[in-house]
Design a protein around this motif. Structure first.
Motif, PDB file in Angstrom:
ATOM      1  N   ASN A   1       0.792  -1.231   0.000  1.00 56.74           N
ATOM      2  CA  ASN A   1       0.000   0.000   0.000  1.00 56.74           C
ATOM      3  C   ASN A   1       0.831   1.293   0.000  1.00 56.74           C
ATOM      4  OD1 ASN A   1      -1.810  -2.186   1.200  1.00 56.74           O
ATOM      5  ND2 ASN A   1      -3.296  -0.567   0.814  1.00 56.74           N
ATOM      6  N   ILE A   2       2.111   1.232  -0.333  1.00 54.52           N
ATOM      7  CA  ILE A   2       2.899   2.473  -0.367  1.00 54.52           C
ATOM      8  C   ILE A   2       2.542   3.259  -1.626  1.00 54.52           C
ATOM      9  CG2 ILE A   2       5.200   3.490  -0.496  1.00 54.52           C
ATOM     10  CD1 ILE A   2       6.256   1.171   1.139  1.00 54.52           C
ATOM     11  N   LEU A   3       2.141   4.501  -1.430  1.00 54.36           N
ATOM     12  CA  LEU A   3       1.841   5.399  -2.546  1.00 54.36           C
ATOM     13  C   LEU A   3       3.122   6.048  -3.053  1.00 54.36           C
ATOM     14  CD1 LEU A   3      -0.168   7.064  -4.317  1.00 54.36           C
ATOM     15  CD2 LEU A   3      -0.248   8.712  -2.441  1.00 54.36           C
ATOM     16  N   CYS A   4       3.939   6.555  -2.123  1.00 52.03           N
ATOM     17  CA  CYS A   4       5.166   7.244  -2.519  1.00 52.03           C
ATOM     18  C   CYS A   4       6.101   7.405  -1.332  1.00 52.03           C
ATOM     19  CB  CYS A   4       4.846   8.613  -3.121  1.00 52.03           C
ATOM     20  SG  CYS A   4       4.010   9.742  -1.981  1.00 52.03           S
ATOM     21  N   LYS A   5       7.311   7.832  -1.640  1.00 45.95           N
ATOM     22  CA  LYS A   5       8.301   8.160  -0.619  1.00 45.95           C
ATOM     23  C   LYS A   5       8.724   9.608  -0.837  1.00 45.95           C
ATOM     24  CE  LYS A   5      11.976   6.376  -3.574  1.00 45.95           C
ATOM     25  NZ  LYS A   5      12.867   5.283  -3.879  1.00 45.95           N
ATOM     26  N   PHE A   6       9.269  10.197   0.184  1.00 46.23           N
ATOM     27  CA  PHE A   6       9.750  11.570   0.085  1.00 46.23           C
ATOM     28  C   PHE A   6      11.272  11.567   0.154  1.00 46.23           C
ATOM     29  CE2 PHE A   6       5.426  12.387   0.943  1.00 46.23           C
ATOM     30  CZ  PHE A   6       5.158  13.677   0.552  1.00 46.23           C
ATOM     31  N   GLU A   7      11.908  12.023  -0.923  1.00 46.72           N
ATOM     32  CA  GLU A   7      13.362  12.188  -0.917  1.00 46.72           C
ATOM     33  C   GLU A   7      13.709  13.609  -0.504  1.00 46.72           C
ATOM     34  OE1 GLU A   7      14.430  10.924  -4.848  1.00 46.72           O
ATOM     35  OE2 GLU A   7      14.309   8.803  -4.293  1.00 46.72           O
ATOM     36  N   GLU A   8      12.797  14.518  -0.781  1.00 49.61           N
ATOM     37  CA  GLU A   8      12.941  15.903  -0.336  1.00 49.61           C
ATOM     38  C   GLU A   8      11.563  16.525  -0.212  1.00 49.61           C
ATOM     39  OE1 GLU A   8      15.351  17.553  -3.538  1.00 49.61           O
ATOM     40  OE2 GLU A   8      13.563  18.493  -4.358  1.00 49.61           O
ATOM     41  N   GLU A   9      11.530  17.621   0.497  1.00 53.11           N
ATOM     42  CA  GLU A   9      10.249  18.281   0.760  1.00 53.11           C
ATOM     43  C   GLU A   9      10.476  19.779   0.700  1.00 53.11           C
ATOM     44  OE1 GLU A   9       7.250  18.304   4.571  1.00 53.11           O
ATOM     45  OE2 GLU A   9       8.571  16.604   4.278  1.00 53.11           O
ATOM     46  N   LYS A  10       9.668  20.474  -0.090  1.00 52.50           N
ATOM     47  CA  LYS A  10       9.817  21.926  -0.196  1.00 52.50           C
ATOM     48  C   LYS A  10       9.092  22.611   0.947  1.00 52.50           C
ATOM     49  CE  LYS A  10      10.714  22.536  -5.064  1.00 52.50           C
ATOM     50  NZ  LYS A  10      10.296  23.101  -6.339  1.00 52.50           N
ATOM     51  N   LEU A  11       9.803  23.454   1.647  1.00 51.38           N
ATOM     52  CA  LEU A  11       9.215  24.263   2.696  1.00 51.38           C
ATOM     53  C   LEU A  11       8.947  25.643   2.102  1.00 51.38           C
ATOM     54  CD1 LEU A  11      11.547  23.121   5.605  1.00 51.38           C
ATOM     55  CD2 LEU A  11       9.420  22.099   4.871  1.00 51.38           C
ATOM     56  N   LEU A  12       8.788  26.642   2.916  1.00 51.32           N
ATOM     57  CA  LEU A  12       8.515  27.995   2.421  1.00 51.32           C
ATOM     58  C   LEU A  12       9.791  28.632   1.877  1.00 51.32           C
ATOM     59  CD1 LEU A  12       6.198  30.079   2.254  1.00 51.32           C
ATOM     60  CD2 LEU A  12       6.972  30.973   4.442  1.00 51.32           C
ATOM     61  N   ASP A  13       9.640  29.566   0.937  1.00 48.81           N
ATOM     62  CA  ASP A  13      10.763  30.328   0.368  1.00 48.81           C
ATOM     63  C   ASP A  13      11.820  29.424  -0.249  1.00 48.81           C
ATOM     64  OD1 ASP A  13       9.545  32.687   1.183  1.00 48.81           O
ATOM     65  OD2 ASP A  13      10.550  32.670   3.115  1.00 48.81           O
ATOM     66  N   GLU A  14      11.349  28.370  -0.926  1.00 53.42           N
ATOM     67  CA  GLU A  14      12.240  27.452  -1.643  1.00 53.42           C
ATOM     68  C   GLU A  14      13.233  26.709  -0.738  1.00 53.42           C
ATOM     69  OE1 GLU A  14      11.517  26.749  -4.833  1.00 53.42           O
ATOM     70  OE2 GLU A  14       9.930  28.217  -4.556  1.00 53.42           O
ATOM     71  N   GLN A  15      12.995  26.703   0.566  1.00 55.09           N
ATOM     72  CA  GLN A  15      13.832  25.893   1.455  1.00 55.09           C
ATOM     73  C   GLN A  15      13.493  24.425   1.214  1.00 55.09           C
ATOM     74  OE1 GLN A  15      12.864  27.191   5.403  1.00 55.09           O
ATOM     75  NE2 GLN A  15      13.894  29.146   5.194  1.00 55.09           N
ATOM     76  N   ILE A  16      14.518  23.578   1.272  1.00 56.75           N
ATOM     77  CA  ILE A  16      14.333  22.154   0.999  1.00 56.75           C
ATOM     78  C   ILE A  16      14.742  21.331   2.211  1.00 56.75           C
ATOM     79  CG2 ILE A  16      15.010  20.224  -0.487  1.00 56.75           C
ATOM     80  CD1 ILE A  16      13.598  22.269  -2.118  1.00 56.75           C
TER      81      ILE A  16
END
Length: 199
Positions: free
Chosen positions: A111-126
């Motif tokens: 049931n895995i839909l996806c994984k997160f390798e990175e995540e965008k925060l505000l002001d293009e912070q990763i």
């Protein structure tokens, strides 16, 4: 706590960020109307029961809608030091299996839909996630940004949907909520504010 100064705001931000990304396992169940309509409350209740029965130090929270309503109930799992995993079409039984897997230091492979390798925060912070510890596992699992449903989307106003507990003002501030308001009230003139909005 009343927020009167930037220091107050920073303290709440730190607390909120620690709630979003704690130093222990965190499970979030999507509890918007689409999730509830497809059984998210039952999934949440079963996960809560399993965590309690097995006396695990796991943080269980609720989140809003990530936008992929046809895949609900959606459950998000954050394990410190690993990529975040999002599960689709969860059931109470799958929730029970998930908790058992986490207890054994594993994750539920179904049931895995996806994984997160990175995540965008505000002001293009990763925020980057370490994928090296997976040792080649989940190689075929698509990253969030490559899921066909999300690939053409660039969420701005809705960037926090599905990632935060909508009842937690601390988590909103933890992802830079009210930072722009502070800037407008303390650093920008009315004319500069208007120019910022035009941009």
């Amino acid at each position: 706590m009343r927020i009167k100064t930037l220091s107050d705001l920073e303290q709440v931000k730190k607390k909120g960020f620690e709630s979003i990304y704690p130093n222990k396992i965190k499970i979030s169940v999507g509890m918007a109307t689409c999730g509830i309509a497809t059984g998210a409350q039952e999934v949440y209740d079963q996960i809560k029961k399993s965590v309690k029965e097995q006396e695990l130090d796991i943080l269980l929270t609720k989140s809003g809608c990530i936008g992929f309503c046809q895949e609900e109930p959606i459950v998000d799992v954050y394990i410190p030091g690993l990529p975040r995993l999002t599960y689709k079409r969860m059931t109470p039984d799958k929730g029970k299996q998930l908790v058992s897997a986490l207890k054994d230091g594993k994750y539920l492979e179904e049931n895995i839909l996806c994984k997160f390798e990175e995540e965008k925060l505000l002001d293009e912070q990763i925020k980057k996630y370490d994928t090296s510890k997976l040792n080649g596992k989940l190689k075929k699992t698509l990253p969030y940004q490559k899921i066909p449903f999300f690939v053409a989307q660039k969420k701005i106003a809705l960037r926090n949907c599905g990632f935060l507990d909508p009842d937690s003002i601390e988590e909103y501030i933890g992802r830079n909520g009210y930072a722009s308001l502070h800037k407008v009230l303390t650093k920008l003139s009315p004319a500069q504010t208007i120019e910022e909005i035009k941009k």
